[in-house]
Design an enzyme around this catalytic site. Structure first.
Site, PDB file in Angstrom:
ATOM      1  N   GLU A  42       9.307  -1.239  13.939  1.00 55.74           N
ATOM      2  CA  GLU A  42       8.000  -1.443  13.339  1.00 55.74           C
ATOM      3  C   GLU A  42       6.950  -0.683  14.263  1.00 55.74           C
ATOM      4  O   GLU A  42       6.079  -0.223  13.960  1.00 55.74           O
ATOM      5  CB  GLU A  42       7.623  -2.906  13.281  1.00 55.74           C
ATOM      6  CG  GLU A  42       8.451  -3.413  12.094  1.00 55.74           C
ATOM      7  CD  GLU A  42       8.179  -2.829  10.601  1.00 55.74           C
ATOM      8  OE1 GLU A  42       7.223  -1.933  10.790  1.00 55.74           O
ATOM      9  OE2 GLU A  42       9.015  -2.964   9.852  1.00 55.74           O
ATOM     10  N   TYR A 125      -0.440  -6.022  11.069  1.00 51.36           N
ATOM     11  CA  TYR A 125       0.542  -5.619  10.292  1.00 51.36           C
ATOM     12  C   TYR A 125       2.021  -5.894  10.826  1.00 51.36           C
ATOM     13  O   TYR A 125       2.768  -6.526  10.301  1.00 51.36           O
ATOM     14  CB  TYR A 125       0.501  -4.115   9.991  1.00 51.36           C
ATOM     15  CG  TYR A 125       1.968  -3.427   9.679  1.00 51.36           C
ATOM     16  CD1 TYR A 125       2.254  -3.607   8.360  1.00 51.36           C
ATOM     17  CD2 TYR A 125       2.713  -2.951  10.619  1.00 51.36           C
ATOM     18  CE1 TYR A 125       3.493  -3.256   7.944  1.00 51.36           C
ATOM     19  CE2 TYR A 125       4.016  -2.510  10.266  1.00 51.36           C
ATOM     20  CZ  TYR A 125       4.345  -2.806   8.927  1.00 51.36           C
ATOM     21  OH  TYR A 125       5.523  -2.329   8.422  1.00 51.36           O
ATOM     22  N   ASP A 143       0.474  -2.569   5.209  1.00 51.18           N
ATOM     23  CA  ASP A 143       0.218  -1.151   5.778  1.00 51.18           C
ATOM     24  C   ASP A 143      -0.193  -0.425   4.894  1.00 51.18           C
ATOM     25  O   ASP A 143      -0.814  -0.590   3.990  1.00 51.18           O
ATOM     26  CB  ASP A 143       1.602  -0.684   6.324  1.00 51.18           C
ATOM     27  CG  ASP A 143       2.633  -0.208   5.140  1.00 51.18           C
ATOM     28  OD1 ASP A 143       2.160  -0.749   4.172  1.00 51.18           O
ATOM     29  OD2 ASP A 143       3.205   0.809   5.131  1.00 51.18           O
TER      30      ASP A 143
END
Length: 363
Positions: A42, A125, A143
């Site tokens: 991520e 996020y 996102d």
DNA sequence: CAAGCGTGGAA
DNA sequence: TTTCCAAGCTT
């Protein structure tokens, strides 16, 4: 938690089970992957496309298989592994985060929003992505993909970011879901492959039945784009100094542009009106000669045009003892590839090497 | 909250 | 060629 009426979550998950991309950080549908892998992927994927991330992820996980391995690594090694990926604060924050996870959470990534948000480099996020994908919590990470899908699905014509909070809440309306991690990844795959910024493939979209932008023919006008900003052009002289020990490099300050990365000495990066071509900014006195041509590089906010000066020296060893050059050192050419050299500096290497025959004949 | 922060690929 | 922009975070 009430799912909004008509949201075709089953169609979306069916589409995902059929169309989903096989990626090295993904578990099989319905299974939970290693939270460490989720976190690494991520962070690498922040503002970075999947194709670019894959080789970096594989190298990174092989080099540091567990968060404790990463926490024990020298930051220089982490930056070297990150070189070329960009946004280097991510690497510095990851290293600090790994230390925190090991010190404060027993080398296990926490599950709560507040604990995750307290860690360096983890924002709203990434927090939500770890909770949903690694731990199966009922949360939708928002996102730019999911933001775009949400504003189209609800036909929100107000330009971002003034409506960001509302979009975040609407995205949670895609819940509850039996597979929150797959829902998040399905939405992101959908944003990357179907609900794209330009020319979305609405005909094959599993959300078409509930999409307000589709029913109102607004798919090409939503989302509204933001104003563009002007880019500037900066100029710099960079100095390639060779000794018997190799090429002179130094580390940049730990904050700001290319923070902590390795560079070749240069003068200030300035507007053309302030730029004077020449060796007046050179790190040492030597017989400098300018290499032909320029090196061009585009950063986010400006373009950089570089002229490269080259010289040889005998002053090898004493460099590191001078206070103003404390972070300077010589690196042999064969070891340059293992340095934390960002892309712009690797262009300097390529440029210098391409001019090498000239240099040798000149002595 | 707007700006700073990398890079490479697509249109 | 130029512009846009991609699984954002920090200040």
């Amino acid at each position: 938690m009430t799912q909004e009426k008509g949201f075709p979550v089953d169609q979306l998950l069916s589409w995902y089970d059929c169309e989903r991309r096989v990626l090295p950080w993904r578990a099989m549908p319905g299974e939970q992957p290693d939270p460490y892998h989720v976190w690494v992927s991520e962070v690498m994927l922040q503002q970075t496309v999947v194709k670019t991330v894959i080789p970096y992820f594989l190298t990174f996980i092989r080099q540091w298989p567990r968060v404790v391995d990463l926490s024990e690594a020298p930051i220089r090694d982490v930056l070297a592994s990150w070189a070329g990926l960009g946004y280097y604060a991510r690497a510095r924050n990851m290293h600090a985060c790994a230390l925190s996870v090991c010190d404060q959470f027993g080398a296990l990534f926490p599950e709560s929003s507040s604990a995750l948000l307290s860690l360096p480099g983890i924002g709203l996020y990434t927090m939500a992505a770890i909770r949903a994908i690694a731990y199966g919590h009922q949360i939708v990470p928002v996102d730019s993909n999911i933001e775009r899908i949400t504003v189209r699905y609800h036909a929100i014509e107000t330009p971002l970011p003034s409506v960001k909070q509302e979009v975040h809440e609407l995205a949670q309306g895609f819940l509850p879901c039996s597979r929150p991690g797959d829902l998040a990844q399905a939405l992101m795959d959908l944003g990357a492959m179907v609900c794209t910024p330009r020319n979305p493939s609405c005909a094959s979209c599993p959300l078409q039945s509930g999409c307000a932008a589709w029913s109102r023919s607004l798919t090409t006008t939503i989302p509204h784009k933001k104003a563009k900003k002007r880019r500037s052009v900066l100029y710099a002289s960079v100095f390639w100094l060779e000794s018997s020990k190799g090429v002179l490099v130094r580390s940049r300050p730990n904050k700001g542009l290319l923070g902590g990365m390795t560079e070749f000495p240069s003068g200030a990066w300035v507007e053309k009106t302030l730029f004077r071509s020449g060796e007046q900014d050179a790190p040492v006195r030597a017989e400098w000669s300018r290499l032909p041509g320029h090196v061009y590089h585009k950063f986010t906010h400006f373009d950089l045009i570089i002229e490269v000066w080259r010289a040889k020296t005998d002053i090898d060893v004493k460099f590191s003892e001078k206070s103003s050059k404390a972070c300077s050192r010589f690196v042999c050419k064969e070891a340059l590839e293992f340095e934390a050299l960002p892309s712009v500096m690797r262009k300097i290497v390529a440029h210098a090497f391409s001019c090498e025959p000239n240099f040798l004949s000149g002595g």
